[in-house]
Write an enzyme that holds these catalytic residues in place. Structure first.
Site, PDB file in Angstrom:
ATOM      1  N   CYS A  16      32.890  50.079  37.321  1.00  0.00           N
ATOM      2  CA  CYS A  16      31.514  50.382  36.892  1.00  0.00           C
ATOM      3  C   CYS A  16      31.139  51.802  37.316  1.00  0.00           C
ATOM      4  O   CYS A  16      30.525  52.557  36.549  1.00  0.00           O
ATOM      5  CB  CYS A  16      30.540  49.362  37.469  1.00  0.00           C
ATOM      6  SG  CYS A  16      30.578  49.213  39.259  1.00  0.00           S
TER       7      CYS A  16
ATOM      8  N   SER B 168      24.429  42.152  42.826  1.00  0.00           N
ATOM      9  CA  SER B 168      25.167  42.298  41.565  1.00  0.00           C
ATOM     10  C   SER B 168      26.676  42.301  41.787  1.00  0.00           C
ATOM     11  O   SER B 168      27.446  42.294  40.834  1.00  0.00           O
ATOM     12  CB  SER B 168      24.755  43.595  40.861  1.00  0.00           C
ATOM     13  OG  SER B 168      25.262  44.719  41.563  1.00  0.00           O
TER      14      SER B 168
ATOM     15  N   GLY C 182      29.885  40.501  42.849  1.00  0.00           N
ATOM     16  CA  GLY C 182      30.435  39.169  43.088  1.00  0.00           C
ATOM     17  C   GLY C 182      31.668  39.217  43.973  1.00  0.00           C
ATOM     18  O   GLY C 182      32.133  40.293  44.373  1.00  0.00           O
TER      19      GLY C 182
END
EC number: 1.2.1.10
Length: 305
Positions: free
Chosen positions: A130, A161, A163
């Site tokens: 990301c 956000s 995991g």
């Protein structure tokens, strides 16, 4: 219009958010969701949304690949299992979009180098991370104007956000993103740092991009290039926003970005999910358009590219 049928592997935050992105696509259709925990929220959500599900991992999907005509799979599991997942599906002629930091296939950032990958058939492309998707376009926007000796990015991500899969892969995340700053971003040396921010209420994804240029920065051209690149990313991530910059201090160029999500699966603070899933969807769409047009044909391979 005919759509390319897809499987999603990994029923965590990223995999579940992907369902929403793919359902909105004009050329992709989500058909299968693969997990390993029968109780996972992601598998339950997928069933509610009309997908077929299995909690037996990729092996639970394999018998159905040909009869359900699965042509593209998205792997949102872990770098540790990706190579094996990719091998099994590539053997059946399924193209793999890798959202883990495994990076066994070529690294892809849509506005920078997607076209060159779709022109030659790749059976495995890697979406880096990301942070990579949020920052490498900016590094590239600077390096296409003048040479960059060093590029450093710091990504601040809301703890809620992130995991367990991403947490388990943080070392790979750092290595793969640093490497991609060089290979895709165009910096001679790259470094990536991730900060997991436990603040509550959660903070939006923030990214600081710093580049050292070899020569004095050509300020007007760099500003123009960065602003043009931001517009390109906004085509698939509307919440991608310039907070400050480009700022110039000697040969250092600094840009501050923020990424808000669409709020599909997790709230808008999880822009890190959105930029990853939107980039993966955009990549798959480009390949799907080529497959539908008949310009590329997926073939079973013994081993991923």
């Amino acid at each position: 219009m005919k759509k390319i049928r897809c499987a999603l592997i990994g029923s965590g935050n990223i995999g579940t958010d992907l369902i929403y992105k793919i359902q909105r696509s004009p050329v992709l259709e989500p058909v299968w969701m693969v997990g390993i925990d029968p109780e996972s929220e992601g598998l339950a959500r997928a069933r509610e949304m009309g997908l077929k599900t299995t909690a037996a991992g990729v092996d639970g999907l394999l018998p159905h690949v040909l009869e359900d005509n699965i042509q593209i799979a998205f792997d949102a599991t872990s770098a540790y299992v990706h190579a094996e997942n990719s091998r099994k599906l590539n053997e059946l002629g399924v193209m793999m979009i890798d959202l883990t930091p495994a990076a066994i296939g070529p690294l892809c950032v849509p506005p920078v180098n997607l076209k060159e990958h779709t022109e030659k058939l790749e059976m495995n492309v890697n979406m880096i991370s990301c942070a990579g998707q949020a920052t490498i376009p900016i590094v590239h926007a600077i390096s296409r104007i003048q040479s960059v000796s060093y590029g450093e990015i710091v990504a601040s991500l809301a703890s809620k956000s992130i995991g367990p899969g991403t947490r388990a892969n943080l070392d790979e995340f750092t290595y793969t993103t640093s490497n991609a700053i060089e290979i895709v971003g165009g910096a001679r040396k790259g470094k990536a740092l991730a900060i997991i921010n436990p603040a509550d209420p959660p903070m939006m994804m923030r990214n600081t991009i710093s580049c050292l240029t070899d020569e004095e920065p050509d300020e007007p051209r760099i500003i123009e290039s960065v602003l043009a690149m931001i517009k390109e990313v906004q085509k698939y991530v509307p919440g991608y926003r310039l907070v400050n910059g480009p700022l110039f201090d000697g040969k250092r160029v600094t840009v501050f970005m923020e990424v808000a999500g669409l709020g599909d699966y997790l709230p808008k603070y999880a822009g890190n999910l959105d930029i990853m899933t939107a980039a993966a969807t955009r990549t798959a769409e480009m390949f799907a358009e080529e497959i539908l047009a008949g310009t590329i044909q997926l073939k079973p391979v013994e081993m991923a590219v």
